[in-house]
Design a protein around this motif. Structure first.
Motif, PDB file in Angstrom:
ATOM      1  N   ASP A 297       4.288 -11.693 -53.718  1.00  0.00           N
ATOM      2  CA  ASP A 297       5.177 -12.766 -53.263  1.00  0.00           C
ATOM      3  C   ASP A 297       4.583 -13.617 -52.146  1.00  0.00           C
ATOM      4  OD1 ASP A 297       7.377 -10.574 -51.275  1.00  0.00           O
ATOM      5  OD2 ASP A 297       5.202 -10.840 -51.298  1.00  0.00           O
ATOM      6  N   SER A 298       3.541 -13.111 -51.486  1.00  0.00           N
ATOM      7  CA  SER A 298       3.053 -13.843 -50.322  1.00  0.00           C
ATOM      8  C   SER A 298       1.548 -13.791 -50.139  1.00  0.00           C
ATOM      9  CB  SER A 298       3.684 -13.269 -49.047  1.00  0.00           C
ATOM     10  OG  SER A 298       3.268 -11.933 -48.861  1.00  0.00           O
ATOM     11  N   GLY A 299       0.886 -12.892 -50.817  1.00  0.00           N
ATOM     12  CA  GLY A 299      -0.550 -12.741 -50.607  1.00  0.00           C
ATOM     13  C   GLY A 299      -0.912 -11.883 -49.417  1.00  0.00           C
ATOM     14  N   ALA A 300       0.087 -11.404 -48.690  1.00  0.00           N
ATOM     15  CA  ALA A 300      -0.201 -10.517 -47.557  1.00  0.00           C
ATOM     16  C   ALA A 300      -0.807  -9.214 -48.065  1.00  0.00           C
ATOM     17  CB  ALA A 300       1.080 -10.226 -46.780  1.00  0.00           C
ATOM     18  N   PHE A 301      -1.676  -8.616 -47.265  1.00  0.00           N
ATOM     19  CA  PHE A 301      -2.375  -7.406 -47.657  1.00  0.00           C
ATOM     20  C   PHE A 301      -1.500  -6.200 -47.341  1.00  0.00           C
ATOM     21  CE2 PHE A 301      -5.248 -10.477 -48.426  1.00  0.00           C
ATOM     22  CZ  PHE A 301      -6.257 -10.759 -47.521  1.00  0.00           C
ATOM     23  N   ASP A 302      -0.822  -5.675 -48.351  1.00  0.00           N
ATOM     24  CA  ASP A 302       0.173  -4.651 -48.077  1.00  0.00           C
ATOM     25  C   ASP A 302      -0.334  -3.226 -48.213  1.00  0.00           C
ATOM     26  OD1 ASP A 302       2.145  -4.547 -51.176  1.00  0.00           O
ATOM     27  OD2 ASP A 302      -0.023  -4.730 -50.832  1.00  0.00           O
TER      28      ASP A 302
ATOM     29  N   ARG B 148       0.177  -8.625 -51.751  1.00  0.00           N
ATOM     30  CA  ARG B 148       1.552  -8.679 -52.244  1.00  0.00           C
ATOM     31  C   ARG B 148       1.704  -9.875 -53.169  1.00  0.00           C
ATOM     32  NH1 ARG B 148       6.258  -6.361 -49.256  1.00  0.00           N
ATOM     33  NH2 ARG B 148       7.439  -7.975 -50.343  1.00  0.00           N
TER      34      ARG B 148
END
Lengths: 110, 119
Positions: free
Chosen positions: B102-107, B100
């Motif tokens: 905005d956060s680097g989370a793996f979406d 993502r």
């Protein structure tokens, strides 16, 4: 041995509330890096559950919530349902910007 | 539909090489950072490698540094992982995952491709 420590297992009855902890250090969570949470149902790819410590992607029920404090983070699941039985992983970063996953927690719905 | 599809897994002997591919569709691939994550049989998730949207910034886990190479072709909407000097401990399902903005989370995750290193 994962750098981020999670309990191997937690359990709860339907309708109950459970929490899963993720403990890091001053080199990762405590350094200010965000924590994300993933749910992995048996035989499937992980799914993003919480991002940026406490934000839910669209489509994730508000029964799931996340928080972070100091060098730790937590995932809370309220109104436990049978379909919540899965493995849960926390994820953050360290100062070298390497991705870090917790060892995973198996949630059993009794 | 936003989708990632991995391919290229299989059985390889220790010391051998394999190239994994990840085909992206349904989104502007060139705008997103990408990662490879693996999961050994019955074990947890392990982050393997990261590449920025332009390909100019790359990171590796210590366990694969010097042996694996991540790359991307934005014109082909594809991500790659070249794996050399493979070891038994590299046996795992390999997932590609979108980060993502905005956060680097793996979406977004692919379905995974199995790599088995064995003689």
């Amino acid at each position: 041995q994962s750098v981020l420590t999670q309990p191997p297992s937690v359990s709860g009855a339907p309708g109950q509330r459970v929490t899963i902890s993720c403990t890091g250090s001053s080199s990762n969570i405590g350094a200010g890096y965000d924590v994300h949470w993933y749910q992995q149902l048996p035989g499937t790819a992980p799914k993003l559950l919480i991002y940026g410590n406490s934000n839910r992607p669209s489509g994730v029920p508000d029964r799931f919530s996340g928080s972070k404090s100091g060098t730790s983070a937590s995932l809370a699941i309220t109104g436990l349902q049978a379909e919540d039985e899965a493995d849960y992983y926390c994820q953050s970063y360290d100062s070298s910007l390497s991705g870090l996953f917790g060892g995973g927690t198996k949630l059993t719905v009794l | 539909e936003v989708q990632l599809v991995e391919s290229g897994g299989g059985l390889v002997q220790p010391g051998g090489s394999l190239r994994l591919s990840c085909a992206a569709s349904g989104f502007t691939f060139s705008s997103y950072e990408m990662n490879w994550v693996r999961q050994a049989p019955g074990k947890g998730l392990e982050w393997v490698s990261y590449i920025s949207s332009s390909g100019s910034t790359i990171y590796y886990a210590d366990s694969v540094k010097g042996r694996f190479t991540i790359s991307r072709d934005n014109a082909k909407n594809s991500l790659y992982l070249q794996m050399n000097s493979l070891r038994a401990e590299d046996t795992a399902v390999y997932y590609c995952a979108r980060a993502r903005g905005d956060s680097g989370a793996f979406d977004i995750w692919g379905q995974g491709t199995m790599v088995t290193v064995s003689s």
